[in-house]
Design a protein around this motif. Sequence first.
Motif, PDB file in Angstrom:
ATOM      1  N   ALA A 163      -6.579  -6.643  -8.707  1.00 46.67           N
ATOM      2  CA  ALA A 163      -6.633  -5.193  -8.504  1.00 46.67           C
ATOM      3  C   ALA A 163      -5.244  -4.565  -8.543  1.00 46.67           C
ATOM      4  O   ALA A 163      -5.053  -3.488  -9.135  1.00 46.67           O
ATOM      5  CB  ALA A 163      -7.318  -4.880  -7.177  1.00 46.67           C
ATOM      6  N   TRP A 164      -4.262  -5.227  -7.915  1.00 46.46           N
ATOM      7  CA  TRP A 164      -2.930  -4.632  -7.851  1.00 46.46           C
ATOM      8  C   TRP A 164      -2.299  -4.509  -9.227  1.00 46.46           C
ATOM      9  O   TRP A 164      -1.637  -3.505  -9.540  1.00 46.46           O
ATOM     10  CB  TRP A 164      -2.025  -5.466  -6.939  1.00 46.46           C
ATOM     11  CG  TRP A 164      -2.454  -5.430  -5.514  1.00 46.46           C
ATOM     12  CD1 TRP A 164      -3.025  -6.428  -4.782  1.00 46.46           C
ATOM     13  CD2 TRP A 164      -2.400  -4.289  -4.638  1.00 46.46           C
ATOM     14  NE1 TRP A 164      -3.310  -6.000  -3.509  1.00 46.46           N
ATOM     15  CE2 TRP A 164      -2.926  -4.692  -3.392  1.00 46.46           C
ATOM     16  CE3 TRP A 164      -1.932  -2.983  -4.780  1.00 46.46           C
ATOM     17  CZ2 TRP A 164      -3.011  -3.828  -2.298  1.00 46.46           C
ATOM     18  CZ3 TRP A 164      -2.013  -2.118  -3.700  1.00 46.46           C
ATOM     19  CH2 TRP A 164      -2.548  -2.545  -2.477  1.00 46.46           C
ATOM     20  N   ARG A 186     -10.445  -1.236   2.138  1.00 50.07           N
ATOM     21  CA  ARG A 186     -11.699  -0.852   1.464  1.00 50.07           C
ATOM     22  C   ARG A 186     -11.755   0.653   1.264  1.00 50.07           C
ATOM     23  O   ARG A 186     -12.197   1.135   0.214  1.00 50.07           O
ATOM     24  CB  ARG A 186     -12.902  -1.352   2.250  1.00 50.07           C
ATOM     25  CG  ARG A 186     -13.020  -2.874   2.298  1.00 50.07           C
ATOM     26  CD  ARG A 186     -14.387  -3.316   2.782  1.00 50.07           C
ATOM     27  NE  ARG A 186     -15.430  -2.983   1.812  1.00 50.07           N
ATOM     28  CZ  ARG A 186     -15.715  -3.706   0.737  1.00 50.07           C
ATOM     29  NH1 ARG A 186     -15.015  -4.798   0.456  1.00 50.07           N
ATOM     30  NH2 ARG A 186     -16.687  -3.341  -0.073  1.00 50.07           N
ATOM     31  N   TRP A 228      -9.278   1.550  -1.678  1.00 47.46           N
ATOM     32  CA  TRP A 228      -9.791   1.282  -3.025  1.00 47.46           C
ATOM     33  C   TRP A 228     -10.917   2.251  -3.384  1.00 47.46           C
ATOM     34  O   TRP A 228     -11.004   2.717  -4.535  1.00 47.46           O
ATOM     35  CB  TRP A 228     -10.282  -0.157  -3.129  1.00 47.46           C
ATOM     36  CG  TRP A 228      -9.199  -1.177  -3.074  1.00 47.46           C
ATOM     37  CD1 TRP A 228      -9.042  -2.175  -2.146  1.00 47.46           C
ATOM     38  CD2 TRP A 228      -8.093  -1.316  -3.980  1.00 47.46           C
ATOM     39  NE1 TRP A 228      -7.919  -2.909  -2.416  1.00 47.46           N
ATOM     40  CE2 TRP A 228      -7.315  -2.415  -3.534  1.00 47.46           C
ATOM     41  CE3 TRP A 228      -7.678  -0.623  -5.106  1.00 47.46           C
ATOM     42  CZ2 TRP A 228      -6.158  -2.830  -4.191  1.00 47.46           C
ATOM     43  CZ3 TRP A 228      -6.520  -1.032  -5.763  1.00 47.46           C
ATOM     44  CH2 TRP A 228      -5.779  -2.115  -5.314  1.00 47.46           C
ATOM     45  N   GLY A 263     -10.631  -4.082  -6.479  1.00 46.55           N
ATOM     46  CA  GLY A 263     -10.278  -4.127  -5.066  1.00 46.55           C
ATOM     47  C   GLY A 263     -11.503  -4.183  -4.177  1.00 46.55           C
ATOM     48  O   GLY A 263     -11.553  -4.956  -3.207  1.00 46.55           O
ATOM     49  N   GLY A 267      -8.304  -7.644  -4.014  1.00 49.75           N
ATOM     50  CA  GLY A 267      -7.160  -6.865  -3.553  1.00 49.75           C
ATOM     51  C   GLY A 267      -6.199  -7.639  -2.690  1.00 49.75           C
ATOM     52  O   GLY A 267      -5.350  -7.033  -2.018  1.00 49.75           O
ATOM     53  N   TRP A 321       0.827  -1.204   0.000  1.00 46.61           N
ATOM     54  CA  TRP A 321       0.000   0.000   0.000  1.00 46.61           C
ATOM     55  C   TRP A 321       0.870   1.267   0.000  1.00 46.61           C
ATOM     56  O   TRP A 321       0.553   2.259  -0.661  1.00 46.61           O
ATOM     57  CB  TRP A 321      -0.941  -0.002   1.204  1.00 46.61           C
ATOM     58  CG  TRP A 321      -2.242  -0.676   0.899  1.00 46.61           C
ATOM     59  CD1 TRP A 321      -2.633  -1.919   1.268  1.00 46.61           C
ATOM     60  CD2 TRP A 321      -3.315  -0.126   0.128  1.00 46.61           C
ATOM     61  NE1 TRP A 321      -3.892  -2.194   0.783  1.00 46.61           N
ATOM     62  CE2 TRP A 321      -4.338  -1.105   0.073  1.00 46.61           C
ATOM     63  CE3 TRP A 321      -3.530   1.082  -0.527  1.00 46.61           C
ATOM     64  CZ2 TRP A 321      -5.533  -0.907  -0.601  1.00 46.61           C
ATOM     65  CZ3 TRP A 321      -4.725   1.287  -1.203  1.00 46.61           C
ATOM     66  CH2 TRP A 321      -5.706   0.306  -1.237  1.00 46.61           C
ATOM     67  N   LEU A 376      -3.722  -1.755 -11.203  1.00 46.90           N
ATOM     68  CA  LEU A 376      -3.159  -0.492 -10.733  1.00 46.90           C
ATOM     69  C   LEU A 376      -1.754  -0.276 -11.264  1.00 46.90           C
ATOM     70  O   LEU A 376      -1.432   0.784 -11.818  1.00 46.90           O
ATOM     71  CB  LEU A 376      -3.163  -0.481  -9.201  1.00 46.90           C
ATOM     72  CG  LEU A 376      -2.480   0.709  -8.510  1.00 46.90           C
ATOM     73  CD1 LEU A 376      -3.191   2.012  -8.858  1.00 46.90           C
ATOM     74  CD2 LEU A 376      -2.439   0.500  -7.004  1.00 46.90           C
ATOM     75  N   ALA A 389      -9.757  -0.015  -8.724  1.00 46.55           N
ATOM     76  CA  ALA A 389     -10.558   0.270  -7.537  1.00 46.55           C
ATOM     77  C   ALA A 389     -11.779  -0.638  -7.466  1.00 46.55           C
ATOM     78  O   ALA A 389     -12.109  -1.180  -6.404  1.00 46.55           O
ATOM     79  CB  ALA A 389     -10.986   1.738  -7.541  1.00 46.55           C
TER      80      ALA A 389
END
Length: 356
Positions: free
Chosen positions: A270-271, A209, A212, A259, A264, A155, A274, A256
């Motif tokens: 999700a990663w 949460r 995201w 996630g 996520g 993160w 991104l 987003a």
Amino acid sequence: MRPAQSPPLARHWLLLALLLALLNLLAGLFGGLLRLGSLHADLGDPGAQALLGHGAFMMAGFFASLISLERAVALRRGLWVPLGSGAAGLLAALGLWPWAAGLWVLTALGLCGLYLWAARYRALSLPLAVEASAALALLWAALEFALGAATQARWGWSLFLVLTIVGERRELMRLRPLPSWAARAFLIAWGLLAGVALLMGPLPELAARLGWAVLGLLALWLLRFDLARLQWRMPGWAGHTAICLLLGYVWLLAAAAAGLAGQGQAGGVAWHLLWLGFVFAMVFGHAPLMLPALAGLRPRHSRWALLPLGLMGASLLLRSLAALAGLPAWLALAGTGHALALLLFGLIMAWLLRPA
């Protein structure tokens, strides 16, 4: 008192820092391909084992080096920061992870110092404060990585990249006044991302949460207010960059949504939406504009430069479908597509640097 203007940084050191960043990119790329099964190697070999930590090579070794190099060039000082960050990746590739982690902490502190210098001797502004908070996120990531906290480090690195990009775009938005509610919304989103970092330790699920959700809102905000929506039809590199930016914001929105839908987790869809979608769209868009400043190289424009963006997008969609459907062969194919997109971008840039 404003200090005297420093001379430009020595070009050979700039090129060395750029080379170290590219070596980290290659290490991260090979490590990712090993994980996906696109490449095969003896995973008992120490060298192959070291490369499996591909996220650290990409985030702390490549992106942190590249961004800090850009800052060092702009401020004409602090070149040791990207040099140290890139060298730490070489230590990691040799299996010297504790030394690499310590050096990444030191260089993250150095990047924070560069922003403090800029705030004191240049001009303190909202975009600069946002980018400085990105450097703090990088420091957080480096500390958590050194302590073995993979989720927090992930993160921290992600917020470092997002806040750096958003801060730069917010700087350019000063050319067109924003509605007052939009300016306030940006400040609220920025504050909520700080809340994500504070909550990640005691309440990691809630923090994720929230993170995201805020990234999704930032994506919508950028699609609505970024100057790229007015520039994508422009000729030359301005139009190229705008197209890359707009597609990148769509990837950020998709990340987003993934996630929030439960994708996520470590290695989740999700990663990679991104990092490979949003962040590399920014790289493809800004690289032609950064090359003159970083290396004194001026590529001529060509629409072919958008081809890697399309290939990365197609392979990323394939990767997402393969991950959701549990198809390892497709994952390996998608990984090959990622590598080809990056290789193709490098080849096209090299071709465009030649005289017409």
